[in-house]
Scaffold this motif. Structure first.
Motif, PDB file in Angstrom:
ATOM      1  N   ASP A  38      28.510 -29.479  11.394  1.00  0.00           N
ATOM      2  CA  ASP A  38      27.407 -30.168  12.166  1.00  0.00           C
ATOM      3  C   ASP A  38      25.972 -29.794  11.494  1.00  0.00           C
ATOM      4  N   GLY A  39      25.427 -30.647  11.120  1.00  0.00           N
ATOM      5  CA  GLY A  39      23.891 -30.270  10.506  1.00  0.00           C
ATOM      6  C   GLY A  39      24.219 -30.337   8.825  1.00  0.00           C
ATOM      7  N   TRP A  66      12.446 -28.029  15.466  1.00  0.00           N
ATOM      8  CA  TRP A  66      13.424 -29.079  14.891  1.00  0.00           C
ATOM      9  C   TRP A  66      14.117 -28.691  13.748  1.00  0.00           C
ATOM     10  N   ASN A  98      13.299 -34.798  16.874  1.00  0.00           N
ATOM     11  CA  ASN A  98      12.642 -35.257  15.623  1.00  0.00           C
ATOM     12  C   ASN A  98      11.646 -36.156  16.139  1.00  0.00           C
ATOM     13  N   TYR A 106      18.059 -35.433  21.561  1.00  0.00           N
ATOM     14  CA  TYR A 106      18.070 -36.873  20.656  1.00  0.00           C
ATOM     15  C   TYR A 106      18.152 -37.922  21.265  1.00  0.00           C
ATOM     16  N   ASP A 159      33.843 -31.165  15.069  1.00  0.00           N
ATOM     17  CA  ASP A 159      32.936 -31.747  13.969  1.00  0.00           C
ATOM     18  C   ASP A 159      32.559 -30.644  13.073  1.00  0.00           C
ATOM     19  N   MET A 183      22.284 -29.439  15.521  1.00  0.00           N
ATOM     20  CA  MET A 183      22.307 -29.209  16.911  1.00  0.00           C
ATOM     21  C   MET A 183      22.887 -27.918  17.233  1.00  0.00           C
ATOM     22  N   GLU A 201      30.348 -33.814  19.845  1.00  0.00           N
ATOM     23  CA  GLU A 201      28.704 -33.160  19.802  1.00  0.00           C
ATOM     24  C   GLU A 201      28.365 -33.088  21.255  1.00  0.00           C
TER      25      GLU A 201
HETATM   26  P1  AHM Z   1      25.908 -34.605  11.528  1.00  0.00           P
HETATM   27  O1  AHM Z   1      26.891 -34.055  12.417  1.00  0.00           O
HETATM   28  O2  AHM Z   1      26.249 -35.648  10.345  1.00  0.00           O
HETATM   29  O3  AHM Z   1      25.369 -33.437  10.693  1.00  0.00           O
HETATM   30  O4  AHM Z   1      24.483 -34.949  12.545  1.00  0.00           O
HETATM   31  C1  AHM Z   1      24.319 -34.454  13.525  1.00  0.00           C
HETATM   32  C2  AHM Z   1      22.975 -33.789  13.290  1.00  0.00           C
HETATM   33  C3  AHM Z   1      22.512 -32.774  14.473  1.00  0.00           C
HETATM   34  O5  AHM Z   1      22.926 -31.443  14.361  1.00  0.00           O
HETATM   35  C4  AHM Z   1      21.149 -32.755  14.656  1.00  0.00           C
HETATM   36  O6  AHM Z   1      20.550 -32.557  15.920  1.00  0.00           O
HETATM   37  C5  AHM Z   1      20.737 -34.460  14.142  1.00  0.00           C
HETATM   38  O7  AHM Z   1      21.906 -34.803  13.313  1.00  0.00           O
HETATM   39  C6  AHM Z   1      19.571 -34.344  13.192  1.00  0.00           C
HETATM   40  O8  AHM Z   1      19.193 -35.642  12.867  1.00  0.00           O
HETATM   41  P2  AHM Z   1      17.815 -35.888  12.039  1.00  0.00           P
HETATM   42  O9  AHM Z   1      18.208 -35.610  10.672  1.00  0.00           O
HETATM   43  O10 AHM Z   1      17.821 -37.425  12.389  1.00  0.00           O
HETATM   44  O11 AHM Z   1      16.713 -35.272  12.347  1.00  0.00           O
END
Ligand code: AHM
Ligand code: MG
Length: 337
Positions: free
Chosen positions: A118-119, A244, A210, A264, A115, A248, A282
């Motif tokens: 991420d985030g 939160w 979340n 999650y 990934d 991740m 992930e």
């Molecule tokens: P992404 O890879 O598209 O960024 O999505 C993963 C992320 C994680 O890092 C995190 O735990 C989660 O999506 C957050 O989701 P939410 O916005 O629903 O809280």
């Protein structure tokens, strides 16, 4: 003698000296990945100056809106990883199909799933983001790997890691022999071992979830979080803290440093049915790291590391962190189902 202060590449290279069958592949792959992460750290840091914030105007295979940096960082990973002769193919959150090594370049015996950012929903608001990766062996005799060759259980991973682009740029890596954390020294241009043998405390009083999804959760998760919220007045007889970050990488880094549980879970929202997080780049690499640091990782019903993927972009519920907390929530699932 302490290994603190060694560079990540030196550390990996020395660990390979004890492996009689070592070909130098892991050192080479990690040189590519650290090179990519250093470039991504620079891109993230200067993104508003270079007009790299905001959306790209496209969607990935999961129907998520892609940010400009999702696409650029994917290209950076592909570029760096294409420079090793040890790679057979790549898999990215941002690309529907397996990414093959461009024609004419040598092919090796390893697969990398990643990934790249991420985030990334956090990028424009200046909150930590990161890169996650998982290294697998290419099945013997396979010259042109396809999706099915990537669909290996987490227990088959050779190496997993992630880099967090936060106040410090940190890389956390496991090769199945514990977990080590490295900090980027931007002057030296090297990741330096600063956090050897990271271990997750067994007990904790901090959870990360979340909460806006609460009404969509299944009963065991509702029960666990309700008990945490009751704190000292409830059956847990202690107060809990909550975090939160919605990245991740940042949550797992926190769990590795001071313990906690990160969830999650499965929810009934149509877009995230089956869980939100993706198994191969992930949940699986993070589970390898967490288990190697003495923690646990489960869907609630199954150890994540034991899941044999059914699709390269498959999603799974994730419950990981301090062992006793994960075991408690798993026991609530066992009682219910
Ligand atoms: P992404 O890879 O598209 O960024 O999505 C993963 C992320 C994680 O890092 C995190 O735990 C989660 O999506 C957050 O989701 P939410 O916005 O629903 O809280
Ligand atoms: Mg992600």
């Amino acid at each position: 003698m302490s290994d603190i202060g060694k560079s990540l590449i030196q550390f990996i290279d020395e660990s390979q000296h004890n492996e009689p069958s070592s070909t130098g592949a892991l050192t080479s792959l990690m040189t590519c990945i650290t090179g990519a992460c250093k470039e991504i750290a620079g891109l993230v840091k200067h993104s508003p100056i270079n007009g790299l914030n905001g959306i790209a105007g496209s969607e990935n295979i999961q129907g998520e809106v892609q940010k400009k940096l999702d696409i650029i960082t994917n290209d950076v990973m592909v570029k760096h990883l294409s420079s090793t002769e040890h790679l057979a193919a790549m898999l990215s959150e941002e690309v529907d199909e397996v990414i093959n090594i461009p024609n004419g370049l040598p092919k090796g015996n390893y697969l990398v799933a990643f990934d790249p950012l991420d985030g990334s929903s956090n990028i424009d608001v200046n909150i930590s983001v990161g890169t996650i990766f998982s290294i697998l062996r290419c099945p013997a005799g396979v010259k042109e790997p396809t999706a099915v060759d990537f669909m290996q259980a987490g227990t088959d991973q050779v190496c997993a890691g992630f880099c967090v682009y936060g106040p410090m740029t940190m890389m956390v890596v496991t090769t199945g022999n514990g977990v080590n954390g490295f900090t980027l020294d931007s002057e030296l241009g090297e990741f330096i071992l600063t956090h050897p043998e990271m271990t997750i405390p067994e007990e904790t009083a901090e959870f990360a979830v979340n909460m806006s999804n609460q009404r969509f959760w299944e009963p065991p998760v509702k029960r666990y979080i309700d008990e945490c919220l009751k704190g000292a007045d409830g059956e847990r007889e202690k107060d809990f803290n909550m975090r939160w970050v919605a990245s991740m990488v940042a949550e797992v880094y926190r769990v590795l440093t001071r313990g906690g549980i990160f969830l999650y879970p499965l929810d009934t929202k149509p877009k995230t049915q089956g869980g939100k997080l993706r198994l191969m780049y992930e949940a699986s690499p993070m589970s390898f790291i967490v288990e190697q640091a003495g923690g646990a990782s489960s869907t609630g019903l199954k150890r994540i590391m034991a899941i044999k993927p059914e699709g390269i972009h498959q999603r799974v519920p994730v419950i990981l962190g301090s062992k006793k907390e994960v075991e408690r929530l798993v026991s609530y699932h066992q009682e219910r189902y």
